[in-house]
Design a protein around this motif. Structure first.
Motif, PDB file in Angstrom:
ATOM      1  N   LEU A 191     -13.114  12.322  22.688  1.00 17.28           N
ATOM      2  CA  LEU A 191     -12.630  11.153  23.418  1.00 17.28           C
ATOM      3  C   LEU A 191     -13.757  10.137  23.591  1.00 17.28           C
ATOM      4  O   LEU A 191     -14.893  10.498  23.921  1.00 17.28           O
ATOM      5  CB  LEU A 191     -12.110  11.544  24.804  1.00 17.28           C
ATOM      6  CG  LEU A 191     -10.753  12.234  24.892  1.00 17.28           C
ATOM      7  CD1 LEU A 191     -10.471  12.616  26.347  1.00 17.28           C
ATOM      8  CD2 LEU A 191      -9.647  11.346  24.361  1.00 17.28           C
ATOM      9  N   PHE A 249     -15.841  16.104  26.625  1.00 15.01           N
ATOM     10  CA  PHE A 249     -14.764  15.841  25.655  1.00 15.01           C
ATOM     11  C   PHE A 249     -15.325  14.974  24.528  1.00 15.01           C
ATOM     12  O   PHE A 249     -15.268  13.743  24.574  1.00 15.01           O
ATOM     13  CB  PHE A 249     -13.581  15.150  26.352  1.00 15.01           C
ATOM     14  CG  PHE A 249     -12.937  15.984  27.433  1.00 15.01           C
ATOM     15  CD1 PHE A 249     -11.988  16.937  27.123  1.00 15.01           C
ATOM     16  CD2 PHE A 249     -13.310  15.813  28.763  1.00 15.01           C
ATOM     17  CE1 PHE A 249     -11.405  17.709  28.108  1.00 15.01           C
ATOM     18  CE2 PHE A 249     -12.732  16.576  29.760  1.00 15.01           C
ATOM     19  CZ  PHE A 249     -11.784  17.533  29.439  1.00 15.01           C
ATOM     20  N   SER A 271      -7.610   9.205  21.552  1.00 18.48           N
ATOM     21  CA  SER A 271      -8.980   9.074  21.066  1.00 18.48           C
ATOM     22  C   SER A 271      -9.847   8.289  22.046  1.00 18.48           C
ATOM     23  O   SER A 271     -11.067   8.322  21.943  1.00 18.48           O
ATOM     24  CB  SER A 271      -8.997   8.370  19.703  1.00 18.48           C
ATOM     25  OG  SER A 271      -8.422   7.074  19.803  1.00 18.48           O
ATOM     26  N   ASP A 314      -5.161   6.125  28.628  1.00 18.32           N
ATOM     27  CA  ASP A 314      -5.460   6.728  27.325  1.00 18.32           C
ATOM     28  C   ASP A 314      -4.539   6.137  26.271  1.00 18.32           C
ATOM     29  O   ASP A 314      -3.591   5.414  26.585  1.00 18.32           O
ATOM     30  CB  ASP A 314      -5.313   8.257  27.382  1.00 18.32           C
ATOM     31  CG  ASP A 314      -3.868   8.704  27.599  1.00 18.32           C
ATOM     32  OD1 ASP A 314      -3.009   8.399  26.754  1.00 18.32           O
ATOM     33  OD2 ASP A 314      -3.590   9.379  28.615  1.00 18.32           O
ATOM     34  N   GLU A 361      -8.188  16.171  29.657  1.00 20.29           N
ATOM     35  CA  GLU A 361      -7.759  17.282  28.797  1.00 20.29           C
ATOM     36  C   GLU A 361      -6.341  17.059  28.288  1.00 20.29           C
ATOM     37  O   GLU A 361      -6.043  17.295  27.112  1.00 20.29           O
ATOM     38  CB  GLU A 361      -7.851  18.593  29.563  1.00 20.29           C
ATOM     39  CG  GLU A 361      -7.501  19.816  28.718  1.00 20.29           C
ATOM     40  CD  GLU A 361      -7.685  21.104  29.481  1.00 20.29           C
ATOM     41  OE1 GLU A 361      -7.498  22.179  28.864  1.00 20.29           O
ATOM     42  OE2 GLU A 361      -8.014  21.060  30.680  1.00 20.29           O
ATOM     43  N   ASP A 378      -6.515  14.391  25.616  1.00 21.97           N
ATOM     44  CA  ASP A 378      -7.099  14.931  24.385  1.00 21.97           C
ATOM     45  C   ASP A 378      -6.096  15.799  23.635  1.00 21.97           C
ATOM     46  O   ASP A 378      -6.000  15.743  22.400  1.00 21.97           O
ATOM     47  CB  ASP A 378      -8.350  15.733  24.740  1.00 21.97           C
ATOM     48  CG  ASP A 378      -9.101  16.190  23.506  1.00 21.97           C
ATOM     49  OD1 ASP A 378      -9.248  15.390  22.561  1.00 21.97           O
ATOM     50  OD2 ASP A 378      -9.554  17.353  23.486  1.00 21.97           O
TER      51      ASP A 378
END
Length: 338
Positions: free
Chosen positions: A218, A215, A254, A273, A246, A249
């Motif tokens: 991220l 990713f 970010s 997150d 996922e 994201d």
């Protein structure tokens, strides 16, 4: 469907017959000894009235004890057998305790049976619900593909559709085919997650490095006891965390932080997150298979269900700790390798 192994048929005594036979045999021994001594001492095998009465009382007492034993043991066992047949026919409605158990061991056996039956009924309900969802999820893109293909085949040669129209139908077919492919990949991951756990171990640090490579959008960070060996194969933990990453994201995150804290036998891994969070009305639904807020953009709604199943098959768990407009926080409980 695999047929259950069958027990070889032959005559077997009932528990009641065994109890009565054993107790009567035990009672017959002193009676036989008494008659033998009478015959040796008095040269007669005739019993006095008091002796005969004592033997009759002993016989009645023995039969009473046998009756109590069989009532305390065979009655609850027969009731448990009947309840088993009721559950096989009626499912969840027949899941209820017996009226009496007789002994502590039979009560423990009955509780273990009810626990197992409850799990099997839950599993059966899950399979039925899951099969219905799978049929629905596969039918929608298949119907769209068939409709677009029929329109392309039935294109009128006298008034053919424009190149832009045909291209749009072809793009729809490709999009639905890609959605079917994603669904099949998710179903394969879910099937793998629910298989008996494979042996292996890994660390959060190893999987965090893999998430960073996968990713690119991220910023994946890790802290705490990330080098502690975990009793999960690397692939299993990678699948579980990749589904969370996922989702983050796709919802504007970010950064993804992994903070590990080692306990006595488990490791608590907090995954945080900075995305858009989860709406309040959806928080109780996020672990249900096929629940998705991104269905129009290709979401399958199976990511967190796969994560939950994958962790559960290895003795772990996941729960939603907190979520708001500034992000989401999950806690994963992972077994430590010994």
């Amino acid at each position: 469907m695999t047929r259950a192994p069958r027990i070889r048929r032959k005559w077997r005594p009932t528990l009641a017959l065994i109890v009565y036979s054993v107790l009567l045999a035990v009672m017959a021994l002193p009676g036989t000894i008494l008659i033998w001594f009478r015959a040796v001492e008095n040269d007669t095998d005739t019993l006095a009235a008091t002796e005969a009465g004592a033997l009759v009382i002993a016989l009645v007492f023995t039969l009473g004890v046998a009756y109590v034993l069989t009532r305390s043991v065979t009655g609850p066992i027969e009731a448990l057998i009947g309840r088993t047949e009721e559950i096989a026919r009626g499912g969840r409605a027949a899941l209820k305790p017996l009226e009496r158990y007789g002994t502590r061991e039979i009560a423990t056996l009955s509780q273990s049976f009810l626990d197992l039956a409850s799990e099997l009924v839950d599993r059966s309900d899950y399979v039925h619900s899951f099969a219905a969802h799978v049929c629905h999820e596969l039918k929608s893109p298949l119907t769209a593909i068939r409709g677009a293909a029929e329109l392309l085949i039935d294109d009128d040669t006298e008034a053919p559709m424009s190149r832009a129209q045909s291209r749009r139908f072809l793009e729809n077919i490709l999009a639905d085919a890609e959605r079917l492919d994603r669904l099949l990949v998710r179903l394969r991951e879910l099937a793998r997650a629910e298989l008996p756990a494979m042996k292996g171990q890994t660390t959060v640090a190893e999987v965090a490095a893999e998430l960073s490579r996968r990713f690119r959008g991220l910023e994946v960070t890790s802290s705490g006891d990330v080098e502690t060996p975990i009793a999960l194969p690397r692939e299993a933990l990678a699948i579980a965390l990749a589904n969370i990453a996922e989702n983050a994201d796709q919802h504007g995150a970010s950064r993804l932080g992994l903070a590990a804290s080692c306990g006595e036998r488990t490791l608590a891994l907090f995954v945080v997150d900075d995305g858009a969070g989860i709406a309040e009305g959806n928080r109780d639904l996020i672990f249900q298979p096929f629940f998705s807020t991104r269905r129009e953009s290709g979401g399958t709604g199976m990511g967190l269900a796969i994560t939950q199943a994958m962790l559960a098959s290895h003795g772990g768990a996941i729960r939603l700790v907190d979520t708001n407009s500034r992000g989401t926080r999950f806690e994963l409980v992972l077994p430590i390798a010994t």
